[in-house]
Scaffold this motif. Structure first.
Motif, PDB file in Angstrom:
ATOM      1  N   ASN A 106       0.846  -1.416  -0.021  1.00  0.00           N
ATOM      2  CA  ASN A 106       0.121  -0.012  -0.046  1.00  0.00           C
ATOM      3  C   ASN A 106       0.942   1.320   0.048  1.00  0.00           C
ATOM      4  O   ASN A 106       0.171   2.219  -0.081  1.00  0.00           O
ATOM      5  N   SER A 107       2.177   1.189   0.313  1.00  0.00           N
ATOM      6  CA  SER A 107       3.043   2.396   0.314  1.00  0.00           C
ATOM      7  C   SER A 107       4.402   2.045  -0.282  1.00  0.00           C
ATOM      8  O   SER A 107       4.739   0.731  -0.310  1.00  0.00           O
ATOM      9  N   GLY A 108       5.163   3.097  -0.532  1.00  0.00           N
ATOM     10  CA  GLY A 108       6.473   2.742  -0.996  1.00  0.00           C
ATOM     11  C   GLY A 108       7.260   1.953  -0.029  1.00  0.00           C
ATOM     12  O   GLY A 108       8.020   1.118  -0.059  1.00  0.00           O
ATOM     13  N   ALA A 109       7.000   2.671   1.407  1.00  0.00           N
ATOM     14  CA  ALA A 109       7.906   2.006   2.456  1.00  0.00           C
ATOM     15  C   ALA A 109       7.632   0.511   2.492  1.00  0.00           C
ATOM     16  O   ALA A 109       8.546  -0.409   2.664  1.00  0.00           O
ATOM     17  N   GLU A 110       6.281   0.063   2.442  1.00  0.00           N
ATOM     18  CA  GLU A 110       5.998  -1.224   2.545  1.00  0.00           C
ATOM     19  C   GLU A 110       6.488  -2.098   1.304  1.00  0.00           C
ATOM     20  O   GLU A 110       7.002  -3.355   1.258  1.00  0.00           O
ATOM     21  N   ALA A 111       6.575  -1.500   0.091  1.00  0.00           N
ATOM     22  CA  ALA A 111       7.175  -2.230  -1.089  1.00  0.00           C
ATOM     23  C   ALA A 111       8.642  -2.462  -0.899  1.00  0.00           C
ATOM     24  O   ALA A 111       9.172  -3.652  -1.110  1.00  0.00           O
ATOM     25  N   ASN A 112       9.365  -1.619  -0.106  1.00  0.00           N
ATOM     26  CA  ASN A 112      10.729  -1.651  -0.032  1.00  0.00           C
ATOM     27  C   ASN A 112      11.057  -2.682   1.094  1.00  0.00           C
ATOM     28  O   ASN A 112      12.115  -3.270   1.040  1.00  0.00           O
ATOM     29  N   GLU A 113       9.919  -2.397   2.058  1.00  0.00           N
ATOM     30  CA  GLU A 113      10.389  -3.585   3.110  1.00  0.00           C
ATOM     31  C   GLU A 113      10.279  -4.907   2.645  1.00  0.00           C
ATOM     32  O   GLU A 113      11.091  -5.639   3.013  1.00  0.00           O
ATOM     33  N   SER A 140      19.713   8.850   0.501  1.00  0.00           N
ATOM     34  CA  SER A 140      18.691   8.269  -0.236  1.00  0.00           C
ATOM     35  C   SER A 140      17.523   8.139   0.916  1.00  0.00           C
ATOM     36  O   SER A 140      17.476   8.540   1.990  1.00  0.00           O
ATOM     37  N   PHE A 141      16.249   8.070  -0.008  1.00  0.00           N
ATOM     38  CA  PHE A 141      15.191   7.704   0.959  1.00  0.00           C
ATOM     39  C   PHE A 141      14.448   6.655   0.449  1.00  0.00           C
ATOM     40  O   PHE A 141      14.064   6.352  -0.721  1.00  0.00           O
ATOM     41  N   HIS A 142      14.076   5.737   1.566  1.00  0.00           N
ATOM     42  CA  HIS A 142      13.447   4.703   0.908  1.00  0.00           C
ATOM     43  C   HIS A 142      12.163   4.314   1.890  1.00  0.00           C
ATOM     44  O   HIS A 142      11.592   3.111   1.835  1.00  0.00           O
ATOM     45  N   GLY A 143      11.529   5.349   3.004  1.00  0.00           N
ATOM     46  CA  GLY A 143      10.419   5.130   3.545  1.00  0.00           C
ATOM     47  C   GLY A 143      10.588   5.337   4.919  1.00  0.00           C
ATOM     48  O   GLY A 143      11.647   5.528   5.357  1.00  0.00           O
ATOM     49  N   LEU A 192      19.229   1.257  -4.428  1.00  0.00           N
ATOM     50  CA  LEU A 192      19.430   2.418  -5.063  1.00  0.00           C
ATOM     51  C   LEU A 192      18.271   3.077  -5.776  1.00  0.00           C
ATOM     52  O   LEU A 192      17.306   2.382  -6.139  1.00  0.00           O
ATOM     53  N   GLU A 193      18.140   4.533  -5.640  1.00  0.00           N
ATOM     54  CA  GLU A 193      17.178   5.055  -6.348  1.00  0.00           C
ATOM     55  C   GLU A 193      18.019   5.285  -7.766  1.00  0.00           C
ATOM     56  O   GLU A 193      18.995   6.111  -7.639  1.00  0.00           O
ATOM     57  N   PRO A 194      17.294   4.876  -8.815  1.00  0.00           N
ATOM     58  CA  PRO A 194      17.894   5.320 -10.209  1.00  0.00           C
ATOM     59  C   PRO A 194      18.230   6.957 -10.269  1.00  0.00           C
ATOM     60  O   PRO A 194      19.026   7.506 -10.937  1.00  0.00           O
ATOM     61  N   PHE A 225      16.213  -1.686  -7.123  1.00  0.00           N
ATOM     62  CA  PHE A 225      15.935  -0.371  -7.711  1.00  0.00           C
ATOM     63  C   PHE A 225      14.706   0.163  -6.915  1.00  0.00           C
ATOM     64  O   PHE A 225      13.740  -0.396  -7.280  1.00  0.00           O
ATOM     65  N   ASP A 226      14.909   1.283  -6.129  1.00  0.00           N
ATOM     66  CA  ASP A 226      13.634   1.652  -5.657  1.00  0.00           C
ATOM     67  C   ASP A 226      12.975   2.885  -6.317  1.00  0.00           C
ATOM     68  O   ASP A 226      13.748   3.903  -6.957  1.00  0.00           O
ATOM     69  N   GLU A 227      12.230   2.465  -7.428  1.00  0.00           N
ATOM     70  CA  GLU A 227      11.585   3.502  -8.275  1.00  0.00           C
ATOM     71  C   GLU A 227      10.158   3.809  -7.912  1.00  0.00           C
ATOM     72  O   GLU A 227       9.172   4.129  -8.591  1.00  0.00           O
ATOM     73  N   VAL A 228      10.084   3.987  -6.545  1.00  0.00           N
ATOM     74  CA  VAL A 228       8.723   4.647  -6.006  1.00  0.00           C
ATOM     75  C   VAL A 228       8.260   5.976  -6.414  1.00  0.00           C
ATOM     76  O   VAL A 228       7.222   6.171  -6.887  1.00  0.00           O
ATOM     77  N   GLN A 229       9.338   6.651  -6.595  1.00  0.00           N
ATOM     78  CA  GLN A 229       9.408   8.060  -7.347  1.00  0.00           C
ATOM     79  C   GLN A 229       9.500   8.319  -8.929  1.00  0.00           C
ATOM     80  O   GLN A 229       8.836   8.862  -9.561  1.00  0.00           O
ATOM     81  N   ALA A 254       5.462   2.803  -6.357  1.00  0.00           N
ATOM     82  CA  ALA A 254       4.364   3.059  -5.689  1.00  0.00           C
ATOM     83  C   ALA A 254       3.682   4.506  -6.466  1.00  0.00           C
ATOM     84  O   ALA A 254       3.097   4.572  -7.373  1.00  0.00           O
ATOM     85  N   LYS A 255       3.963   5.522  -5.524  1.00  0.00           N
ATOM     86  CA  LYS A 255       3.669   6.753  -5.855  1.00  0.00           C
ATOM     87  C   LYS A 255       2.624   7.011  -6.999  1.00  0.00           C
ATOM     88  O   LYS A 255       1.197   6.681  -6.816  1.00  0.00           O
ATOM     89  N   SER A 256       3.200   6.944  -8.174  1.00  0.00           N
ATOM     90  CA  SER A 256       2.134   7.234  -9.396  1.00  0.00           C
ATOM     91  C   SER A 256       1.347   6.162  -9.786  1.00  0.00           C
ATOM     92  O   SER A 256       0.453   6.161 -10.477  1.00  0.00           O
TER      93      SER A 256
HETATM   94  C1  LIG Z   1       8.064   8.517  -1.391  1.00  0.00           C
HETATM   95  C2  LIG Z   1       9.281   7.652  -1.449  1.00  0.00           C
HETATM   96  C3  LIG Z   1       9.127   6.315  -0.445  1.00  0.00           C
HETATM   97  C4  LIG Z   1       8.522   6.071   0.450  1.00  0.00           C
HETATM   98  O1  LIG Z   1       6.852   6.065   0.078  1.00  0.00           O
HETATM   99  P1  LIG Z   1       5.778   6.038   1.200  1.00  0.00           P
HETATM  100  O2  LIG Z   1       4.540   5.528   0.183  1.00  0.00           O
HETATM  101  O3  LIG Z   1       5.863   7.280   1.636  1.00  0.00           O
HETATM  102  O4  LIG Z   1       5.952   5.002   1.978  1.00  0.00           O
HETATM  103  C5  LIG Z   1      10.241   5.475  -0.839  1.00  0.00           C
HETATM  104  N1  LIG Z   1      11.190   5.764  -1.531  1.00  0.00           N
HETATM  105  C6  LIG Z   1      11.313   6.657  -2.669  1.00  0.00           C
HETATM  106  C7  LIG Z   1      12.368   6.798  -3.456  1.00  0.00           C
HETATM  107  C8  LIG Z   1      10.281   7.567  -2.617  1.00  0.00           C
HETATM  108  O5  LIG Z   1      10.415   8.794  -3.266  1.00  0.00           O
END
Ligand SMILES: *Cc1c(COP(=O)(O)O)cnc(C)c1O
Length: 408
Positions: A106-113, A140-143, A192-194, A225-229, A254-256
């Protein structure tokens, strides 16, 4: 009085909400495309896209149709059963990517988890408990779960929450030598985030991703690859790693993906996926029919040459116009990013002032984002109309004038 009838305002936030956010002074109540209206009827141009979430703008008619059609059929069944929207979306995601298997959350953090747990499980099953180390990058940001926030490379977000999970290290981004130094037979994954999003819209260098891929292969470490964003069309490709021709072992997005409806996905190969056998991982809402029905509609629209080529063209246009504004007002050191994920880096004179420029933009009826204290970030709708983009840029120039005068 019912809750719906009760008047609420920004002031109520401080009375009833946990104060971990500091939202703007106005309350948006309606959106259409790249425009947003607040309680007073003020109209704003949205170049922030709900932090890169509203990939198709607000209330896209096809998403509204998909959501309402599903809302009249079936909302939730739990993962004790499967459901048609989840299977359809998973099928389309596997057809559109390197991946063969999908896990929904349901969220980016959970997908990364899920990605990090999978990497640890694969290594544990294949090589034993010693191979558990995760290498991430600084900034980096992963949740925000305890695990993902510690994998993220911004210590200010993870301080004060007790002992850190073990086996996580951080190296500078785009520094292959540092990665080579850090990686070993004990490494189970590199994440990594690309394109580093939150910390400044910083794209990876080609040679860096190639080098990290080779190092991961050499040490039997999985590349995540964290492609959440950066995913779901934001870069001008469906996923940003396609720009580089480098394929990960696991990818998160996630996001989009839900265009504003909460959904995330972890994607991987069949062979890796098999390590998450029945009962090893799960989540109540993951693969929810409403979320997946919307996700399928989002993917159908975004994964077309018209939309993806449009992202490339609009991104080039936006960067060009921002460069012109930057020169005219001696404001930006550089403008960077891919597709419609754009960062305008303030020059020395204005370092640390991105928040003030964002606030000036809001006074000019324009929503933009920041990415750290020095970067103004733009993540508009991938299908933003030219008139809205131009009106947004005109308002941004008004904001710049006010900002520059204020700083002088
Ligand atoms: C926003 C973001 C997350 C976290 O997503 P959430 O839905 O807030 O948990 C993880 N990784 C990246 C690269 C993000 O931009």
């Amino acid at each position: 009085m019912s809750i719906q009838e009760a008047q609420v305002s920004r002031a109520d936030f401080d009375q009833v909400m946990v104060p971990n956010y500091a939202p703007a002074g106005f309350v948006p109540v309606r959106g259409a495309g790249s425009r947003l209206w607040d309680q007073s009827g003020r109209e704003l141009i949205d170049l922030s896209g709900g932090i890169a979430v509203n990939g198709l703008g607000h209330c896209h008619p096809k998403l509204v149709a998909a959501l309402t059609a599903q809302a009249n059929k079936l909302w939730h069944v739990s993962n004790v059963f499967t459901n048609e929207p989840a299977l359809r979306l998973a099928r389309k995601l596997t057809e559109a990517t390197f991946a063969e298997r999908v896990f929904f959350s349901n969220s980016g953090a959970e997908a990364n988890e899920a990605a990090l747990k999978l990497a640890r499980k694969v290594a544990s099953d294949r090589f034993g408990a010693d191979k558990h180390e995760i290498i991430s990058t600084l900034n980096s940001f992963h949740g925000r779960t305890v695990f993902t926030v510690n994998v993220g490379g911004q210590p200010k977000y993870s301080e004060g929450f007790g002992p850190r999970p073990a086996g996580i290290s951080h190296v500078p981004y785009n520094d292959l030598a540092a990665m080579e130094q850090a990686i070993s037979d004990r490494t189970c994954a590199v994440i990594l985030e690309p394109i580093q999003g939150e910390s400044g819209v910083l794209p990876a260098q080609q040679a860096y991703l190639e080098g990290v891929r080779a190092l991961c292969d050499k040490y039997d470490a999985l590349l995540i690859f964290d492609e959440v964003q950066s995913g779901m069309g934001r870069s001008g490709k469906l996923f940003a790693h396609e720009l580089y021709g480098i394929t990960p072992d696991i990818m998160t997005t996630a996001k989009s993906l839900g265009g504003g409806f909460p959904i995330s996905a972890m994607l991987t190969s069949k062979a890796h996926a098999e390590h998450l056998s029945v009962g090893t991982h799960g989540t109540t809402f993951g693969g929810n029919p409403l979320a997946c029905a919307v996700g399928e509609a989002v993917l159908d629209i975004i994964n077309t040459p018209e939309v993806l080529n449009g992202v490339v063209e609009k991104g080039e246009y936006l960067r060009e116009k921002l460069r012109e504004l930057g020169e005219k007002y001696s404001l930006f050191e550089l403008v960077r990013g891919k597709g419609l994920l754009v960062g305008a880096v303030l020059n020395q004179q204005y370092k640390g002032k991105a928040g003030a420029l964002m606030a000036a933009a809001e006074r000019a009826d324009l929503l933009v984002l920041i990415a750290g204290p020095d970067v103004v970030r733009f993540a508009p709708s991938l299908v933003i109309e030219q008139v809205d983009l131009d009106e947004g840029l005109a308002r941004f120039e008004r904001a710049i004038k006010e900002f520059v005068a204020q700083q002088a």
